[in-house]
Motif scaffolding. Structure first.
Motif, PDB file in Angstrom:
ATOM      1  N   SER A  42       0.835  -1.203   0.000  1.00  0.00           N
ATOM      2  CA  SER A  42       0.000   0.000   0.000  1.00  0.00           C
ATOM      3  C   SER A  42       0.866   1.248   0.000  1.00  0.00           C
ATOM      4  O   SER A  42       1.851   1.330   0.717  1.00  0.00           O
ATOM      5  CB  SER A  42      -0.900   0.026   1.237  1.00  0.00           C
ATOM      6  OG  SER A  42      -1.872  -0.978   1.140  1.00  0.00           O
ATOM      7  N   PRO A  46      -0.630   8.327  -1.244  1.00  0.00           N
ATOM      8  CA  PRO A  46      -1.036   8.263  -2.649  1.00  0.00           C
ATOM      9  C   PRO A  46      -1.043   9.640  -3.305  1.00  0.00           C
ATOM     10  O   PRO A  46      -1.236  10.653  -2.626  1.00  0.00           O
ATOM     11  CB  PRO A  46      -2.456   7.700  -2.586  1.00  0.00           C
ATOM     12  CG  PRO A  46      -2.611   7.144  -1.230  1.00  0.00           C
ATOM     13  CD  PRO A  46      -1.658   7.873  -0.338  1.00  0.00           C
ATOM     14  N   SER A  48      -2.319  11.965  -6.924  1.00  0.00           N
ATOM     15  CA  SER A  48      -3.183  11.997  -8.109  1.00  0.00           C
ATOM     16  C   SER A  48      -3.050  13.342  -8.818  1.00  0.00           C
ATOM     17  O   SER A  48      -4.006  13.867  -9.350  1.00  0.00           O
ATOM     18  CB  SER A  48      -4.640  11.729  -7.714  1.00  0.00           C
ATOM     19  OG  SER A  48      -5.082  12.719  -6.818  1.00  0.00           O
ATOM     20  N   GLN A  67      -7.094   6.265  -9.178  1.00  0.00           N
ATOM     21  CA  GLN A  67      -8.514   6.025  -8.929  1.00  0.00           C
ATOM     22  C   GLN A  67      -8.776   4.726  -8.167  1.00  0.00           C
ATOM     23  O   GLN A  67      -9.928   4.318  -8.003  1.00  0.00           O
ATOM     24  CB  GLN A  67      -9.277   6.001 -10.265  1.00  0.00           C
ATOM     25  CG  GLN A  67      -9.254   7.325 -10.990  1.00  0.00           C
ATOM     26  CD  GLN A  67      -9.901   8.426 -10.174  1.00  0.00           C
ATOM     27  OE1 GLN A  67     -10.998   8.258  -9.643  1.00  0.00           O
ATOM     28  NE2 GLN A  67      -9.228   9.554 -10.056  1.00  0.00           N
ATOM     29  N   ASP A  68      -7.702   4.074  -7.716  1.00  0.00           N
ATOM     30  CA  ASP A  68      -7.810   2.820  -6.949  1.00  0.00           C
ATOM     31  C   ASP A  68      -8.508   1.712  -7.728  1.00  0.00           C
ATOM     32  O   ASP A  68      -9.188   0.853  -7.159  1.00  0.00           O
ATOM     33  CB  ASP A  68      -8.519   3.043  -5.604  1.00  0.00           C
ATOM     34  CG  ASP A  68      -7.698   3.913  -4.660  1.00  0.00           C
ATOM     35  OD1 ASP A  68      -6.456   3.945  -4.797  1.00  0.00           O
ATOM     36  OD2 ASP A  68      -8.299   4.546  -3.776  1.00  0.00           O
ATOM     37  N   GLY A  71      -7.355  -1.536  -6.418  1.00  0.00           N
ATOM     38  CA  GLY A  71      -7.453  -1.639  -4.969  1.00  0.00           C
ATOM     39  C   GLY A  71      -6.932  -0.345  -4.368  1.00  0.00           C
ATOM     40  O   GLY A  71      -6.373   0.502  -5.069  1.00  0.00           O
ATOM     41  N   PRO A  72      -7.120  -0.178  -3.064  1.00  0.00           N
ATOM     42  CA  PRO A  72      -6.717   1.079  -2.428  1.00  0.00           C
ATOM     43  C   PRO A  72      -5.195   1.251  -2.375  1.00  0.00           C
ATOM     44  O   PRO A  72      -4.484   0.385  -1.879  1.00  0.00           O
ATOM     45  CB  PRO A  72      -7.316   0.994  -1.027  1.00  0.00           C
ATOM     46  CG  PRO A  72      -7.597  -0.456  -0.803  1.00  0.00           C
ATOM     47  CD  PRO A  72      -7.776  -1.087  -2.150  1.00  0.00           C
ATOM     48  N   ALA A  73      -4.732   2.361  -2.925  1.00  0.00           N
ATOM     49  CA  ALA A  73      -3.338   2.803  -2.809  1.00  0.00           C
ATOM     50  C   ALA A  73      -2.321   1.729  -3.208  1.00  0.00           C
ATOM     51  O   ALA A  73      -1.330   1.506  -2.516  1.00  0.00           O
ATOM     52  CB  ALA A  73      -3.075   3.312  -1.400  1.00  0.00           C
TER      53      ALA A  73
END
Length: 92
Positions: A42, A46, A48, A67-68, A71-73
């Motif tokens: 992870s 993050p 963007s 934008q995940d 999955g998240p980060a």
């Protein structure tokens, strides 16, 4: 050639290409990312930020990471890429 952790690596690549437009990335593509899913970690911070100096493929992957989509980060650190993949990519 530039190789770094993907999302932050894309930001570094973007800054480098602003000055050296012919810089090529290595191991910073969707195929490499997806082939190493079991090695993802992870991203603690993050990003963007809009990046203007990426290729279309790099830009799409960067967008999906931001934008995940996976999955998240999601983060793939360069040390986690399989050695044989690195050698094969460098040998073309």
């Amino acid at each position: 050639m530039v190789h770094a952790d993907l999302a932050h690596g894309f930001a570094i690549l973007d800054r480098l290409r602003a000055r050296y437009p012919h810089t090529e990335s290595v191991l910073m593509d969707r195929t490499i990312l997806l082939a190493h899913e079991g090695r993802w970690v992870s991203e603690s911070v993050p990003i963007s930020t809009p990046l203007d100096h990426l290729t279309d493929a790099e830009s799409h992957l960067y967008h999906d990471l931001a934008q995940d989509t996976f999955g998240p980060a999601v983060r793939l650190e360069q040390e986690r890429i399989r050695y044989h993949t690195v050698i094969a990519s460098l040998n073309g």
